[in-house]
Design a protein around this motif. Structure first.
Motif, PDB file in Angstrom:
ATOM      1  N   THR A 115       0.837  -1.211   0.000  1.00  0.00           N
ATOM      2  CA  THR A 115       0.000   0.000   0.000  1.00  0.00           C
ATOM      3  C   THR A 115       0.869   1.256   0.000  1.00  0.00           C
ATOM      4  O   THR A 115       0.695   2.136   0.859  1.00  0.00           O
ATOM      5  CB  THR A 115      -0.948   0.011   1.217  1.00  0.00           C
ATOM      6  OG1 THR A 115      -0.176  -0.120   2.407  1.00  0.00           O
ATOM      7  CG2 THR A 115      -1.992  -1.089   1.149  1.00  0.00           C
ATOM      8  N   ASP A 164       0.807   3.913  -1.780  1.00  0.00           N
ATOM      9  CA  ASP A 164       0.081   5.176  -1.953  1.00  0.00           C
ATOM     10  C   ASP A 164      -0.380   5.756  -0.615  1.00  0.00           C
ATOM     11  O   ASP A 164      -0.429   6.971  -0.445  1.00  0.00           O
ATOM     12  CB  ASP A 164      -1.119   5.006  -2.878  1.00  0.00           C
ATOM     13  CG  ASP A 164      -0.718   4.879  -4.340  1.00  0.00           C
ATOM     14  OD1 ASP A 164       0.505   4.949  -4.641  1.00  0.00           O
ATOM     15  OD2 ASP A 164      -1.619   4.699  -5.175  1.00  0.00           O
ATOM     16  N   TYR A 165      -0.743   4.889   0.332  1.00  0.00           N
ATOM     17  CA  TYR A 165      -1.182   5.366   1.646  1.00  0.00           C
ATOM     18  C   TYR A 165      -0.046   6.130   2.332  1.00  0.00           C
ATOM     19  O   TYR A 165      -0.242   7.236   2.831  1.00  0.00           O
ATOM     20  CB  TYR A 165      -1.648   4.196   2.518  1.00  0.00           C
ATOM     21  CG  TYR A 165      -1.922   4.610   3.938  1.00  0.00           C
ATOM     22  CD1 TYR A 165      -3.063   5.349   4.257  1.00  0.00           C
ATOM     23  CD2 TYR A 165      -1.043   4.300   4.963  1.00  0.00           C
ATOM     24  CE1 TYR A 165      -3.308   5.759   5.570  1.00  0.00           C
ATOM     25  CE2 TYR A 165      -1.282   4.695   6.266  1.00  0.00           C
ATOM     26  CZ  TYR A 165      -2.414   5.430   6.560  1.00  0.00           C
ATOM     27  OH  TYR A 165      -2.653   5.838   7.844  1.00  0.00           O
ATOM     28  N   ARG A 195      -5.311  -3.439   1.202  1.00  0.00           N
ATOM     29  CA  ARG A 195      -4.262  -3.553   0.192  1.00  0.00           C
ATOM     30  C   ARG A 195      -4.657  -2.789  -1.070  1.00  0.00           C
ATOM     31  O   ARG A 195      -5.802  -2.838  -1.499  1.00  0.00           O
ATOM     32  CB  ARG A 195      -4.042  -5.038  -0.123  1.00  0.00           C
ATOM     33  CG  ARG A 195      -2.649  -5.356  -0.513  1.00  0.00           C
ATOM     34  CD  ARG A 195      -2.432  -6.829  -0.659  1.00  0.00           C
ATOM     35  NE  ARG A 195      -3.197  -7.308  -1.811  1.00  0.00           N
ATOM     36  CZ  ARG A 195      -3.586  -8.561  -1.964  1.00  0.00           C
ATOM     37  NH1 ARG A 195      -3.323  -9.454  -1.038  1.00  0.00           N
ATOM     38  NH2 ARG A 195      -4.254  -8.917  -3.037  1.00  0.00           N
ATOM     39  N   GLN A 196      -3.715  -2.084  -1.629  1.00  0.00           N
ATOM     40  CA  GLN A 196      -3.977  -1.178  -2.744  1.00  0.00           C
ATOM     41  C   GLN A 196      -4.709  -1.854  -3.901  1.00  0.00           C
ATOM     42  O   GLN A 196      -5.657  -1.305  -4.464  1.00  0.00           O
ATOM     43  CB  GLN A 196      -2.647  -0.591  -3.221  1.00  0.00           C
ATOM     44  CG  GLN A 196      -2.788   0.750  -3.866  1.00  0.00           C
ATOM     45  CD  GLN A 196      -1.463   1.473  -3.871  1.00  0.00           C
ATOM     46  OE1 GLN A 196      -0.894   1.723  -2.815  1.00  0.00           O
ATOM     47  NE2 GLN A 196      -0.984   1.798  -5.041  1.00  0.00           N
ATOM     48  N   ASP A 197      -4.305  -3.076  -4.265  1.00  0.00           N
ATOM     49  CA  ASP A 197      -4.930  -3.754  -5.402  1.00  0.00           C
ATOM     50  C   ASP A 197      -6.291  -4.359  -5.079  1.00  0.00           C
ATOM     51  O   ASP A 197      -6.968  -4.876  -5.959  1.00  0.00           O
ATOM     52  CB  ASP A 197      -4.005  -4.840  -5.973  1.00  0.00           C
ATOM     53  CG  ASP A 197      -3.735  -5.972  -5.000  1.00  0.00           C
ATOM     54  OD1 ASP A 197      -3.816  -5.752  -3.771  1.00  0.00           O
ATOM     55  OD2 ASP A 197      -3.448  -7.090  -5.468  1.00  0.00           O
ATOM     56  N   GLN A 256      -8.595  -2.418  -3.129  1.00  0.00           N
ATOM     57  CA  GLN A 256      -9.473  -1.318  -2.755  1.00  0.00           C
ATOM     58  C   GLN A 256     -10.632  -1.220  -3.740  1.00  0.00           C
ATOM     59  O   GLN A 256     -10.581  -1.771  -4.836  1.00  0.00           O
ATOM     60  CB  GLN A 256      -8.682  -0.019  -2.689  1.00  0.00           C
ATOM     61  CG  GLN A 256      -7.695  -0.036  -1.532  1.00  0.00           C
ATOM     62  CD  GLN A 256      -6.863   1.212  -1.413  1.00  0.00           C
ATOM     63  OE1 GLN A 256      -7.036   2.184  -2.130  1.00  0.00           O
ATOM     64  NE2 GLN A 256      -5.916   1.192  -0.490  1.00  0.00           N
TER      65      GLN A 256
END
Length: 167
Positions: free
Chosen positions: A21, A23-24, A87-89, A91
């Motif tokens: 993650t 980007d967070y 987890r980014q993928d 979201q």
């Protein structure tokens, strides 16, 4: 969604989630914590009986997120969500919503309020909490904004019904 309490020996799983993650952490203007920092945070949380860290897994057992919250904080009857991270993928698949709804469903009787912080300049995070029924509570910018949801509050009777017993 399956929930696993995060115990110290599972800290590497949380670290792998943080790594997935980026980007967070970029939004916060910080770097991804290294494994020893994550381990120290998990150990600190594990030593606090009011703090709960959980790993979130999908129906296939795949790690999709984490939830970190504290019971009875800042006041008795409050629960503070320190971090909900998906987890980014994964979201935009309603996993965060599901995690929060599951948490709310298992809160102990007497829980009056759930607080959630939105760190940094994060309008997407604010919209997430608002869609779940949380309302603006406190502006603590530049670092965060707090949202709250009141639970189990009795409905106020309209004035004409409030005096039935005395009429």
């Amino acid at each position: 969604m399956d929930i696993t309490p995060l115990v110290p020996h599972l800290a590497p799983l949380l670290h792998s989630l943080y790594q997935s993650t980026p980007d967070y952490f970029q939004l916060l203007g910080s770097r991804i914590p290294n494994l020893s920092e994550v381990q120290a945070d998990v150990n600190t949380a594990f030593a606090d009986p009011r703090r709960h860290m959980e790993l979130l897994h999908d129906e296939h057992g795949q790690l999709v997120g984490s939830l970190d919250y504290k019971m009875g904080y800042p006041q008795a009857g409050d629960v503070t969500i320190n971090l909900l991270l998906i987890r980014q993928d994964r979201q935009n698949q309603h996993l965060g919503r599901e995690a929060v709804q599951q948490l709310e469903a298992r809160l102990p009787p007497g829980t009056r309020r759930v607080l959630a912080s939105v760190l940094g300049d994060n309008p997407r995070g604010a919209r997430f909490w608002e869609r779940l029924g949380y309302t603006f509570e406190l502006d603590a910018r530049p670092s965060m904004v707090w949202y709250a949801k009141r639970l189990g509050m009795p409905l106020a009777l309209p004035p004409q019904l409030g005096n039935i017993a005395t009429d």
